[in-house]
Design an enzyme around this catalytic site. Structure first.
Site, PDB file in Angstrom:
ATOM      1  N   ILE A  76       0.746  -1.257  -0.107  1.00 24.50           N
ATOM      2  CA  ILE A  76       0.051   0.000  -0.030  1.00 24.50           C
ATOM      3  C   ILE A  76       0.673   1.426  -0.068  1.00 24.50           C
ATOM      4  O   ILE A  76       1.132   1.917   1.042  1.00 24.50           O
ATOM      5  CB  ILE A  76      -1.092  -0.014   1.247  1.00 24.50           C
ATOM      6  CG1 ILE A  76      -0.320  -0.307   2.269  1.00 24.50           C
ATOM      7  CG2 ILE A  76      -1.970  -0.872   0.989  1.00 24.50           C
ATOM      8  CD1 ILE A  76      -0.823   0.330   3.702  1.00 24.50           C
ATOM      9  N   PRO A  77       1.474   1.377  -1.174  1.00 26.56           N
ATOM     10  CA  PRO A  77       2.641   2.811  -1.156  1.00 26.56           C
ATOM     11  C   PRO A  77       1.508   4.051  -1.033  1.00 26.56           C
ATOM     12  O   PRO A  77       0.553   4.014  -1.434  1.00 26.56           O
ATOM     13  CB  PRO A  77       2.989   2.679  -2.538  1.00 26.56           C
ATOM     14  CG  PRO A  77       2.112   1.898  -3.452  1.00 26.56           C
ATOM     15  CD  PRO A  77       1.355   1.025  -2.484  1.00 26.56           C
ATOM     16  N   HIS A  78       2.160   4.890  -0.097  1.00 24.70           N
ATOM     17  CA  HIS A  78       1.555   6.206   0.202  1.00 24.70           C
ATOM     18  C   HIS A  78       2.547   7.178   0.557  1.00 24.70           C
ATOM     19  O   HIS A  78       3.708   6.860   0.688  1.00 24.70           O
ATOM     20  CB  HIS A  78       0.470   6.065   1.270  1.00 24.70           C
ATOM     21  CG  HIS A  78       0.864   5.392   2.428  1.00 24.70           C
ATOM     22  ND1 HIS A  78       1.417   4.350   2.755  1.00 24.70           N
ATOM     23  CD2 HIS A  78       1.337   5.934   3.777  1.00 24.70           C
ATOM     24  CE1 HIS A  78       1.577   3.931   3.773  1.00 24.70           C
ATOM     25  NE2 HIS A  78       1.738   5.061   4.504  1.00 24.70           N
ATOM     26  N   GLY A  79       2.195   8.444   0.392  1.00 23.38           N
ATOM     27  CA  GLY A  79       3.103   9.529   0.714  1.00 23.38           C
ATOM     28  C   GLY A  79       3.635   9.643   2.087  1.00 23.38           C
ATOM     29  O   GLY A  79       2.800   8.998   3.082  1.00 23.38           O
TER      30      GLY A  79
END
Length: 145
Positions: free
Chosen positions: A62-65
């Site tokens: 779950i890539p996120h900033g």
């Protein structure tokens, strides 16, 4: 969360990526194209990944900033990529990549719903068997509630 978090426009079934980096870029690009985030949010997704892996297990990442990236979030949103061939995520096999952008603390609610869904192996298997963006949206649609 009045705006739609997930739509068929941010879902890709049978996606392809040769690397974790390609997968993160693809997930981030969908968020940019839909108007959820500013373009430099994608850079912050890569930055987050260098701090800690966004691999969660059960073929999911779950890539996120980063926390600082919240300034680049226009509306909370999500992108979903489902891969036929696993992507190498630091030695782990990933078949589902969910890019997340949350306004304020909304990302925590989104993450919670995803974690509950993906904690059940049969849910993961079902998602991997879906053939269209519409089917994925129906399966993950509760994030819009």
């Amino acid at each position: 969360m009045s705006q739609t978090i997930l739509s068929t426009e941010t879902i890709k079934v049978k996606a392809e990526a040769r690397s974790k980096e390609e997968a993160i870029k693809a997930a981030g690009t969908l968020l940019v194209e839909k108007g959820y985030v500013e373009p430099n949010y994608v850079d912050k997704m890569f930055e987050r990944e260098t701090v800690t892996s966004t691999y969660l297990g059960n073929y999911l990442a779950i890539p996120h900033g980063t926390e600082e990236a919240k300034e680049q979030v226009i509306h909370s949103g999500m992108s979903v990529l489902v891969f036929d061939d696993p992507v190498d995520w630091d030695g782990q096999e990933v078949r589902v990549v969910i890019g997340i952008a949350g306004k304020g603390t909304e990302h925590l609610d989104i993450l919670s719903k995803i974690a509950i869904t993906f904690s059940e192996e049969e849910n993961v298997e079902r998602l991997l068997s879906l053939e269209s963006a519409q089917e994925v949206l129906a399966f993950l649609g509760e994030v819009n509630e």
